[in-house]
Design an enzyme around this catalytic site. Structure first.
Site, PDB file in Angstrom:
ATOM      1  N   GLU A  90     -13.442  21.868 -12.102  1.00  0.00           N
ATOM      2  CA  GLU A  90     -13.609  22.774 -10.970  1.00  0.00           C
ATOM      3  C   GLU A  90     -12.412  23.702 -10.874  1.00  0.00           C
ATOM      4  O   GLU A  90     -11.266  23.259 -10.920  1.00  0.00           O
ATOM      5  CB  GLU A  90     -13.772  21.990  -9.655  1.00  0.00           C
ATOM      6  CG  GLU A  90     -15.058  21.193  -9.564  1.00  0.00           C
ATOM      7  CD  GLU A  90     -15.230  20.513  -8.205  1.00  0.00           C
ATOM      8  OE1 GLU A  90     -14.556  20.939  -7.236  1.00  0.00           O
ATOM      9  OE2 GLU A  90     -16.019  19.566  -8.122  1.00  0.00           O
TER      10      GLU A  90
ATOM     11  N   GLU B  42     -14.140  13.169  -7.995  1.00  0.00           N
ATOM     12  CA  GLU B  42     -13.026  13.174  -7.046  1.00  0.00           C
ATOM     13  C   GLU B  42     -12.867  11.891  -6.227  1.00  0.00           C
ATOM     14  O   GLU B  42     -12.887  11.935  -4.997  1.00  0.00           O
ATOM     15  CB  GLU B  42     -13.150  14.375  -6.101  1.00  0.00           C
ATOM     16  CG  GLU B  42     -12.977  15.710  -6.791  1.00  0.00           C
ATOM     17  CD  GLU B  42     -12.986  16.890  -5.825  1.00  0.00           C
ATOM     18  OE1 GLU B  42     -13.371  16.710  -4.649  1.00  0.00           O
ATOM     19  OE2 GLU B  42     -12.608  17.987  -6.248  1.00  0.00           O
TER      20      GLU B  42
END
Length: 508
Positions: A450, A346
């Site tokens: 995720e 991320e």
């Protein structure tokens, strides 16, 4: 993000997907798909996953990165770094925002450096009488260290003791000085008294290790690593329809057993154990560099001290991160359980530039390939405003590359008022379209690294959760590399795949 513009963006993504893949049904289907679960909160700390880890820290609400605001009881206005920093501290703002917020660097349980909006530190101006409070220093030292003294029966009522031994006082709205030497009655006419408001807290690895300190932190972390994830968990994973784990790690693992302070050693031994258990139970491992040096997104799970994002700003920083990947690849390349190495988790746009990320991804890929020709190399899409296909040029000519996307029906206003059915429809329509954009017939593999069966819906039934989870399994199952649920264990039940499986909410 406004809901209208968000929907327009999704429509444009869907149209782009058809152009990119020529046919929205064209797909690469490998022989093996990864059905994984993230081992979040284990080797990279996230306080919301297991809050009790922090219970033994004194003043645990004032850890590194806590953002605080101080309102003078006499002026009824907030301390503020004028212009965001670089000049004096004033107390003339009615509503607190960025300039009125200070990020803590914890020195002891009651003494701190206070970082302002423009990244300077609050301190005492050593010129003149040495009592004016300013925010002009880019480094910390004695003159930038303050003690926060809390009222015994009201911990939000504080006095701030300066390094010269005196307390800060708000004489006027435009004059904050460190020259109040008297005792305090804590009354509303006392210019040295402030009401402290905590605007944000952080509970990551820096916070827990620095909070406990060098004497207690090693044992606290060792106990956690040895108990949170154990061999039995890998047995459970292998017996319940999963074939792999994604394990977040922090950059300091490459310096184990003596990582830079305040981090402590021992996470590498835990990762070694994970590989042993994975091999025993036929589980594959995806190593995920979740916390990069300097922090790639400012969040607690990226090892950040204070919420600022500094990763990728220098070549030295990038080279240091490549060295971490080199270390991990060389250590586990010959292990039959290694499936993939994820180069970074991320990275945040626009703080992390595409130029820096491209440079790093190319170097990180080469680092993995020096040790393994078969391990997949996972490249995480940037979070925030970024083209979901921007990594495609990087992957041209590379083998075994995977693009990681994260999909949550959370964190955006558009989800706040969605019904059960609207959330499910969003998965089948919008998430499907988004996944189509990055899943092409001749491009990199795709990985929903995720996702979670949690949402903003209140009062949802067990059947509602089952339908929501089933929709995501169906859509994310089309990703050509696979998916990974966040996470195996969590005090919040729906975030725990273990709980969801044991209680019949999700069946694999």
């Amino acid at each position: 993000m406004a809901s209208c513009s968000f929907m327009k963006w999704l429509i444009s993504l869907y149209l782009s997907s058809c152009l990119l893949s020529l046919s929205c049904a064209a797909r690469v289907t490998p022989n093996f798909k990864y059905r994984a679960v993230n081992l979040g909160g284990w080797l990279v700390t996230e306080g919301w996953i297991k809050p009790s880890l922090f219970d033994g820290i004194p003043n645990k609400d004032l850890l590194d990165g806590t953002r605080v605001q101080f309102m003078s009881v006499t002026t009824m206005k907030y301390l503020s770094a004028e212009s965001g920093g670089g000049t004096i501290i004033v107390t003339n703002r009615t509503n607190p925002s960025g300039w009125e917020t200070f990020s803590l660097w914890r020195i002891t349980e009651s003494s701190f450096n206070l970082r302002v909006f423009n990244r300077q530190f609050m301190g005492i101006d050593k010129q003149g009488e040495g009592v004016e409070v300013v925010a002009i220093s880019n480094t910390t030292g004695t003159w930038e260290t303050f003690e926060i003294v809390r009222k015994a029966d009201d911990r939000n009522r504080v006095r701030i003791k300066a390094p010269n031994g005196f307390f800060l006082q708000a004489k006027t709205e435009d004059s904050v000085t460190a020259d109040f030497g008297g005792n305090s009655s804590w009354a509303n006419d006392d210019p040295s008294v402030f009401v402290m408001r905590i605007a944000r807290t952080m509970r990551g690895d820096f916070q827990i290790t620095n909070g406990y300190g060098p004497e207690k932190a090693p044992q606290v972390m060792k106990d956690h690593w040895n108990s949170f994830i154990v061999e039995e968990d890998f047995k459970f994973i292998s017996e319940n329809g999963l074939n792999s784990v994604r394990i977040p790690v922090g950059w300091w693992i490459s310096s184990d057993p003596t990582p830079p302070k305040p981090f402590v050693g021992g996470s590498l031994e835990a990762l070694d154990n994970a590989f042993l258990w994975a091999q025993k139970y036929g589980v594959k491992v995806i190593i995920d560099l979740h916390a990069a040096p300097g922090s790639q997104n400012g969040n607690e799970h990226s090892g950040s001290r204070d919420g600022f994002q500094d990763w990728g700003h220098t070549d030295e920083n990038i080279q240091q991160t490549v060295a971490v990947i080199e270390f991990l690849a060389s250590r586990y390349a010959q292990n039959p359980s290694l499936a993939a190495v994820e180069l970074i988790n991320e990275p945040q746009s626009p703080g992390v530039s595409l130029k820096s990320l491209t440079k790093y991804y190319k170097a990180g890929y080469d680092a993995v390939r020096r040790h393994s020709s078969s391990a997949y190399v996972v490249m995480s899409n940037r979070q925030g405003p970024a083209d979901p296909t921007e990594l495609f040029p990087i992957t041209n000519g590379l083998n075994g590359v995977v693009i990681d996307v994260h999909y949550y029906n959370l964190f955006y206003d558009i989800f706040n008022n969605m019904t059960v059915q609207q959330n499910i429809d969003f998965i089948y329509t919008n998430r499907s379209a988004q996944l189509n954009v990055v899943t092409t017939s001749n491009g990199p593999l795709t990985f929903v690294g995720e996702w979670v069966a949690e949402w903003q819906v209140s009062g949802a039934s067990e059947e509602d959760y089952q339908r929501f989870g089933k929709a995501q399994l169906e859509v994310f199952g089309r990703a050509t590399f696979g998916w990974a649920y966040w996470t195996l264990k969590n005090v919040n039940n729906h975030w725990s795949l273990e709980w969801m499986i044991k209680n019949g909410y999700i069946t694999l």
